[in-house]
Design an enzyme around this catalytic site. Structure first.
Site, short mmCIF file in Angstrom:
data_model
loop_
_atom_site.label_atom_id
_atom_site.label_comp_id
_atom_site.label_asym_id
_atom_site.label_seq_id
_atom_site.Cartn_x
_atom_site.Cartn_y
_atom_site.Cartn_z
N CYS A 64 0.82 -1.21 0.00
CA CYS A 64 0.00 0.00 0.00
C CYS A 64 0.86 1.26 0.00
CB CYS A 64 -0.88 0.03 1.24
SG CYS A 64 -1.95 -1.40 1.36
N ARG B 177 5.14 0.49 -6.08
CA ARG B 177 5.12 -0.32 -4.87
C ARG B 177 4.31 -1.60 -5.07
NH1 ARG B 177 6.36 2.63 -0.03
NH2 ARG B 177 5.03 1.27 1.18
N TRP C 299 -2.71 -2.86 -1.75
CA TRP C 299 -2.22 -4.21 -2.06
C TRP C 299 -2.92 -5.11 -1.06
CZ3 TRP C 299 0.70 -8.23 0.08
CH2 TRP C 299 1.33 -9.10 -0.83
N ASN D 122 -1.64 2.42 5.62
CA ASN D 122 -0.66 1.44 5.17
C ASN D 122 -0.23 0.68 6.42
OD1 ASN D 122 1.43 0.07 3.94
ND2 ASN D 122 2.79 1.83 3.78
N GLY D 123 -0.33 -0.65 6.39
CA GLY D 123 0.03 -1.45 7.56
C GLY D 123 -1.05 -2.48 7.83
N GLU E 185 20.02 -15.96 -7.99
CA GLU E 185 19.49 -14.65 -8.38
C GLU E 185 18.99 -14.67 -9.83
OE1 GLU E 185 18.44 -12.21 -6.90
OE2 GLU E 185 18.39 -10.61 -8.37
N LYS F 172 15.12 -13.80 -10.71
CA LYS F 172 14.75 -12.70 -11.60
C LYS F 172 13.89 -13.21 -12.76
CE LYS F 172 15.53 -9.85 -9.94
NZ LYS F 172 16.05 -9.12 -8.82
N GLU G 118 10.41 -14.17 -11.46
CA GLU G 118 9.67 -13.01 -11.00
C GLU G 118 9.02 -12.22 -12.14
OE1 GLU G 118 12.35 -10.11 -9.32
OE2 GLU G 118 10.77 -9.14 -8.17
N HIS H 28 22.13 -35.05 -7.26
CA HIS H 28 21.41 -35.57 -6.09
C HIS H 28 19.90 -35.55 -6.29
CE1 HIS H 28 25.10 -35.88 -3.84
NE2 HIS H 28 25.39 -34.62 -4.12
N LYS I 120 6.99 -3.85 -4.33
CA LYS I 120 8.37 -3.39 -4.19
C LYS I 120 8.82 -3.40 -2.73
CE LYS I 120 12.13 -1.56 -5.85
NZ LYS I 120 12.98 -2.53 -6.57
#
Ligand code: F6R
Length: 594
Positions: free
Chosen positions: A2, A27, A71, A97-98, A467, A471, A474, A490, A589
């Protein structure tokens, strides 16, 4: 997650609020809304993008207002659940927000007292509590309401007939932007960059009363003097500058980011800060904590620190660390978080402080919560990163880790001098990778057809494989997995076939021969192999399907050039698949919930 914005000034609020919300889009959000104090409190909100909200909303006439990008956490994305939320009278509007953790109990209580709720959100209890406590003094009513709530919040309250905004924070970021005859309240800096570079960072427990010409901040029931900081980020840095996506722009900014971050810390031969008192006393071991891409930076940091400092370094995923039953007292830890607001990492920092740990934060955001919790902060100088996928902040984190390790290194002077020289050449090496974009684009076109991709690496390039996979997954939504080269025999050989390309990071170090063996094992199972190798390794071309060639660097710095190639690979694969690159679905974000 948010984002919140408030405006009070001498201009029409609506278009300013919408513009600020556009700047908060990065965000991550699923719905948005605004409220403007006109003759009544006018609200327009929906499960749409900000642009659509702006086109569809009626014209509101007023110079005070609030806005929100949501969000979803409590209740699905919908018009009813979008903010702002109102009390029963419709005179009090709140953006938040929270997370209000005791909202169920509060909602039950308020319902029994006759309050009527229209959403599934936790936030809606706040305007109702303010309504309950309001007896002519809005500030007092907000204070009383906040005494009842548990959890985290950054809120802005707007009330009909009051030419002021009330704002408050606890465990969620909040800033006030100071303009000429106008003020802004926001969850983060990019929201207000178009209007002012003067900012006040609020502390936990602060309550602010913002009128057109005045800002009053109360802490512990006393008015406190506030100080303005200057925002160092520019508006241009937060714009696309002709690139198709922020992510591509941010990948291309990396040579400059490396120069900026290094320039900050290698001006002097002496380190600029004394890391956890290490210069005098030395430390026996170190812990690193982070989430997501920052965790991968920490894993690379382990290799860097162990090689140059010769101390054991433990790396933990912050959200897992938070459930460990035993934390040694006085641990020295580095918490890495580009946003400085990741709830998991902040919680881990708090746990460490409880056992008298010493925490150094590496972050990109001045004034973020991590900087308040840390004993010391080292800033990355990456500038604003708008794309949800972290790229330039990751490389900047690595730069800080290199610098810290070299500053305290036990390596001999000749090795250090050689490393420093290489470090200074890194921007041009990264530029060479960027200049090779067309070749990587070709590989991406090929990769885009697949649904499962594996990345392998060994040694310091094992976290780079993680990474690379993170990426790609994502932003292209291809299932991707990063593995240590030695692990595939393995388990993963069982699923390899011509349908599962493998990207292998081949470094010219002591892992080289073992990686060649892995590559042969993979080829024998029919999986296509793309190797990322340094120039001059002609022999490998015979063995694999294709090679992405990169400039030669000391192995210690190979993660930097390798990761830039993998960022480009992920970017162009996602572009080929038509994905929403800067705002991948369901991701945010700044991850401010656990
Ligand atoms: C991936 C990404 C996330 C973040 C993670 C931690 O590209 O951006 O995985 O790395 O959410 O965020 P910070 O570094 O802000 O703590």
């Amino acid at each position: 997650m948010c984002g919140i914005i408030g405006y009070i000034g001498d201009k029409q609020a609506q278009s300013i609020l919408l513009n600020c919300l556009r700047r908060l889009e990065y965000r991550g959000y699923d719905s948005c809304g605004i409220a403007v104090a006109a003759n009544a409190i006018e609200v327009y909100k929906d499960e749409v993008r900000v642009e659509a909200l702006g086109k569809a909303s009626p014209q509101f006439d007023g110079t005070v207002g609030i806005g929100h990008t949501r969000w979803a956490t409590h209740g699905e994305p919908s018009q009813a659940n979008a903010h702002p939320h109102l009390d029963c009278t419709g005179n009090i509007a709140v953006v938040h927000n929270g997370v209000i953790s005791n909202f169920q109990a509060l909602k039950q209580q308020l319902t029994s007292e006759g309050h009527n709720f229209v959403s599934e959100t936790d936030t809606e209890v706040i305007p109702h509590l303010i309504e309950k406590y309001y007896d002519g003094n809005l500030e007092k009513a907000v204070e009383a309401a906040l005494r009842d709530v548990e959890g985290s919040y950054a809120i802005i309250v707007l009330m009909k007939g009051e030419s002021k905004l009330i704002t408050a924070r606890k465990d969620s970021p909040l800033i006030i932007g100071v303009g000429d005859r106008e003020s802004f309240i926001a969850s983060d800096v990019p929201a207000i960059l178009d209007y002012t570079d003067r900012v006040i960072y609020l502390e936990d427990g602060d309550i602010g009363v913002v009128t057109q010409g005045n800002i009053k901040i109360r802490r512990d029931d006393k008015e406190v003097a506030w100080a303005e900081d200057k925002i160092l980020w520019s508006v241009e840095e937060a714009q696309k500058a002709g690139y198709e996506h922020f992510m591509l722009k941010e990948i291309h900014e990396q040579p400059k980011v490396i120069r900026n971050t290094l320039g900050e810390y290698t001006r002097d031969t002496e380190p600029v800060i004394d890391l956890a008192g290490m210069r005098d006393t030395g430390i026996a071991s170190m812990l690193m904590l982070a989430a997501g891409t920052s965790y991968n930076a920490a894993l690379i940091g382990k290799y860097i620190m162990e090689e140059l400092l010769r101390i054991p370094v433990r790396v933990e995923i912050a959200s897992e660390f938070n459930y460990y039953s035993y934390i040694p007292a006085r641990t020295v830890a580095i918490a890495i978080t580009q946003s400085g607001e990741t709830a998991d990492t902040l919680k881990a920092m708090k746990r460490l402080k409880e056992v008298r740990g010493r925490v150094i934060a590496i972050t990109n955001v001045v004034g973020s919560t991590a900087t308040r919790l840390a004993n010391q902060t080292v800033y990355t100088r990456a500038g604003p990163e708008i794309s949800v996928a972290a790229t330039k902040t990751f490389v900047a984190q690595l730069m800080v880790l290199y610098w810290l390790a070299m500053a305290y290194s036990k390596a001999d002077a000749r090795r250090l001098a050689a490393l420093l020289m290489e470090l200074r050449q890194l921007p041009s090496k990264v530029q060479q990778v960027l200049d090779n974009e067309a070749e990587i684009m070709e590989q991406a076109k090929y990769l885009a057809k697949y649904e499962n991709v594996f990345f392998i690496g060994r040694g310091i390039n094992y976290p780079v494989a993680l990474e690379g996979a993170l990426k790609l997954k994502e932003i292209s939504y291809i299932h991707a997995e990063g593995l240590a080269g030695g692990e595939i025999k393995h388990h993963t050989l069982a699923v390899l076939s011509h349908k599962t390309p493998v990207i292998a990071l081949l470094a010219r170090d002591n892992t080289y021969e073992a990686m060649l063996t892995n590559i042969k094992e993979i080829k024998a199972r029919g999986a296509p192999v793309i190797v990322v190798a340094e120039e001059g390794d002609g022999a490998i071309e015979e063995l694999v399907d294709s090679v992405i060639t990169l400039p030669r660097v000391d192995t210690l710095f190979s993660p930097v050039v390798n990761v830039v190639a993998l960022q480009l690979l992920a970017y162009y694969t996602a572009r080929e698949r038509g994905c929403s690159i800067d705002f991948p679905r369901n991701l945010a974000k700044s991850v401010t919930v656990e």
